[in-house]
Design a protein around this motif. Sequence first.
Motif, PDB file in Angstrom:
ATOM      1  N   PHE A  27       0.915  -1.379   0.052  1.00 11.39           N
ATOM      2  CA  PHE A  27      -0.132   0.189  -0.056  1.00 11.39           C
ATOM      3  C   PHE A  27       0.849   1.188  -0.041  1.00 11.39           C
ATOM      4  O   PHE A  27       1.850   1.288   0.613  1.00 11.39           O
ATOM      5  CB  PHE A  27      -1.034  -0.048   1.193  1.00 11.39           C
ATOM      6  CG  PHE A  27      -1.924  -0.999   1.312  1.00 11.39           C
ATOM      7  CD1 PHE A  27      -2.951  -1.022   0.758  1.00 11.39           C
ATOM      8  CD2 PHE A  27      -1.581  -2.093   1.815  1.00 11.39           C
ATOM      9  CE1 PHE A  27      -4.118  -1.812   0.501  1.00 11.39           C
ATOM     10  CE2 PHE A  27      -2.640  -3.241   1.998  1.00 11.39           C
ATOM     11  CZ  PHE A  27      -3.745  -3.108   1.119  1.00 11.39           C
ATOM     12  N   GLY A  28       0.470   2.369  -0.836  1.00 13.66           N
ATOM     13  CA  GLY A  28       1.190   3.551  -0.662  1.00 13.66           C
ATOM     14  C   GLY A  28       0.147   4.694  -1.034  1.00 13.66           C
ATOM     15  O   GLY A  28      -0.942   4.528  -1.505  1.00 13.66           O
ATOM     16  N   SER A  29       0.625   5.626  -0.146  1.00 17.01           N
ATOM     17  CA  SER A  29      -0.246   7.027  -0.262  1.00 17.01           C
ATOM     18  C   SER A  29       0.385   8.304  -0.492  1.00 17.01           C
ATOM     19  O   SER A  29       1.959   8.503   0.001  1.00 17.01           O
ATOM     20  CB  SER A  29      -0.953   7.131   0.938  1.00 17.01           C
ATOM     21  OG  SER A  29      -1.906   5.644   1.301  1.00 17.01           O
ATOM     22  N   LEU A  30      -0.317   9.453  -0.859  1.00 18.57           N
ATOM     23  CA  LEU A  30       0.379  10.738  -0.821  1.00 18.57           C
ATOM     24  C   LEU A  30      -0.723  11.659  -0.297  1.00 18.57           C
ATOM     25  O   LEU A  30      -1.996  11.473  -0.362  1.00 18.57           O
ATOM     26  CB  LEU A  30       0.470  11.139  -2.402  1.00 18.57           C
ATOM     27  CG  LEU A  30       1.110  10.271  -3.461  1.00 18.57           C
ATOM     28  CD1 LEU A  30       0.888  11.006  -4.932  1.00 18.57           C
ATOM     29  CD2 LEU A  30       2.586  10.240  -2.924  1.00 18.57           C
ATOM     30  N   LEU A  31      -0.239  12.787   0.383  1.00 19.50           N
ATOM     31  CA  LEU A  31      -0.863  13.839   0.641  1.00 19.50           C
ATOM     32  C   LEU A  31      -0.609  14.954  -0.334  1.00 19.50           C
ATOM     33  O   LEU A  31       0.718  15.358  -0.405  1.00 19.50           O
ATOM     34  CB  LEU A  31      -0.653  14.174   2.086  1.00 19.50           C
ATOM     35  CG  LEU A  31      -1.476  15.545   2.833  1.00 19.50           C
ATOM     36  CD1 LEU A  31      -2.955  15.073   2.600  1.00 19.50           C
ATOM     37  CD2 LEU A  31      -1.008  15.968   4.082  1.00 19.50           C
ATOM     38  N   VAL A  32      -1.701  15.396  -0.985  1.00 19.86           N
ATOM     39  CA  VAL A  32      -1.567  16.732  -2.028  1.00 19.86           C
ATOM     40  C   VAL A  32      -1.992  17.651  -1.799  1.00 19.86           C
ATOM     41  O   VAL A  32      -3.242  17.796  -1.466  1.00 19.86           O
ATOM     42  CB  VAL A  32      -1.648  15.902  -3.449  1.00 19.86           C
ATOM     43  CG1 VAL A  32      -1.607  17.047  -4.516  1.00 19.86           C
ATOM     44  CG2 VAL A  32      -0.882  14.629  -3.644  1.00 19.86           C
ATOM     45  N   SER A  33      -1.362  18.889  -2.027  1.00 20.38           N
ATOM     46  CA  SER A  33      -2.101  20.289  -1.726  1.00 20.38           C
ATOM     47  C   SER A  33      -3.002  20.591  -2.908  1.00 20.38           C
ATOM     48  O   SER A  33      -2.960  20.103  -3.950  1.00 20.38           O
ATOM     49  CB  SER A  33      -1.025  21.384  -1.674  1.00 20.38           C
ATOM     50  OG  SER A  33      -0.371  21.632  -2.789  1.00 20.38           O
ATOM     51  N   ILE A  59      -0.250   9.687   7.107  1.00 21.55           N
ATOM     52  CA  ILE A  59      -0.468  11.174   6.613  1.00 21.55           C
ATOM     53  C   ILE A  59      -1.147  12.072   7.479  1.00 21.55           C
ATOM     54  O   ILE A  59      -1.009  12.951   7.647  1.00 21.55           O
ATOM     55  CB  ILE A  59      -1.219  10.916   5.323  1.00 21.55           C
ATOM     56  CG1 ILE A  59      -0.129  10.428   4.204  1.00 21.55           C
ATOM     57  CG2 ILE A  59      -2.028  11.960   4.792  1.00 21.55           C
ATOM     58  CD1 ILE A  59      -0.737   9.963   2.826  1.00 21.55           C
ATOM     59  N   ALA A  60      -2.431  11.361   8.221  1.00 26.19           N
ATOM     60  CA  ALA A  60      -3.114  12.001   9.148  1.00 26.19           C
ATOM     61  C   ALA A  60      -2.281  12.634  10.263  1.00 26.19           C
ATOM     62  O   ALA A  60      -2.611  13.697  10.866  1.00 26.19           O
ATOM     63  CB  ALA A  60      -4.132  11.186   9.640  1.00 26.19           C
ATOM     64  N   ARG A  61      -1.398  11.598  10.649  1.00 30.20           N
ATOM     65  CA  ARG A  61      -0.733  12.341  11.822  1.00 30.20           C
ATOM     66  C   ARG A  61       0.310  13.361  11.546  1.00 30.20           C
ATOM     67  O   ARG A  61       0.485  14.268  12.134  1.00 30.20           O
ATOM     68  CB  ARG A  61       0.142  11.218  12.529  1.00 30.20           C
ATOM     69  CG  ARG A  61      -0.691  10.135  13.172  1.00 30.20           C
ATOM     70  CD  ARG A  61      -0.112   9.192  13.850  1.00 30.20           C
ATOM     71  NE  ARG A  61       0.804   9.758  14.744  1.00 30.20           N
ATOM     72  CZ  ARG A  61       0.822   9.716  16.324  1.00 30.20           C
ATOM     73  NH1 ARG A  61      -0.061   8.813  16.733  1.00 30.20           N
ATOM     74  NH2 ARG A  61       1.329  10.161  16.871  1.00 30.20           N
ATOM     75  N   TRP A  62       0.977  13.208  10.441  1.00 28.49           N
ATOM     76  CA  TRP A  62       1.818  14.219   9.895  1.00 28.49           C
ATOM     77  C   TRP A  62       0.941  15.560   9.525  1.00 28.49           C
ATOM     78  O   TRP A  62       1.463  16.585   9.873  1.00 28.49           O
ATOM     79  CB  TRP A  62       2.509  13.918   8.423  1.00 28.49           C
ATOM     80  CG  TRP A  62       3.487  14.916   7.951  1.00 28.49           C
ATOM     81  CD1 TRP A  62       4.642  15.140   8.301  1.00 28.49           C
ATOM     82  CD2 TRP A  62       3.189  15.806   7.112  1.00 28.49           C
ATOM     83  NE1 TRP A  62       5.130  16.228   7.479  1.00 28.49           N
ATOM     84  CE2 TRP A  62       4.150  16.746   6.676  1.00 28.49           C
ATOM     85  CE3 TRP A  62       1.887  16.255   6.401  1.00 28.49           C
ATOM     86  CZ2 TRP A  62       4.295  17.962   5.890  1.00 28.49           C
ATOM     87  CZ3 TRP A  62       1.893  17.422   5.716  1.00 28.49           C
ATOM     88  CH2 TRP A  62       3.301  18.160   5.392  1.00 28.49           C
TER      89      TRP A  62
END
Length: 161
Positions: A27-33, A59-62
């Motif tokens: 599994f992999g994920s990104l957070l994008v503006s 991601i949520a914690r970051w």
Amino acid sequence: MNDRDRTHLTRCVELAEEALRSGNDPFGSLLVSPSGEVLFEDHNRTASGDATGHPEFAIARWAASHLTPQERAGATVYTSGEHCPMCAAAHGWVGLGRIVYATSAAQLTAWLEEFGAPPAPVNPLPIGAVLREATVEGPEPSLSERLRELHRHNAARSPGR
């Protein structure tokens, strides 16, 4: 779903491949503006035995530590697989925005059954069953076979897990 979404989802699949190579679940994920800048990316980190090492949770914690509530609400989480209930709850509690995923929880559940893998200890609920309000898009059919193969390889190396 547009080409920018597909580009970010493709990167999520690359992160899932990296996770598999490093002994983790794929599994992999990104957070994008809102402007398209990748703010954070990660892959599953569960090989140590900590089953909460999901990239969506990271991601949520970051985001909670680095972004304002308005920035979190405007950001998009891209992920190779639909959030599990733990990650969906973290997403909601932190107030992140849109979610775009490549494969659904239902697809993953069917694949794991097909591969003879044991079911997860948590019910595979869709994000909408966990979050009161969520903007969610997925799955993306063009990435399904690639992800199916990653999960097939993972199930084959971890029988009975």
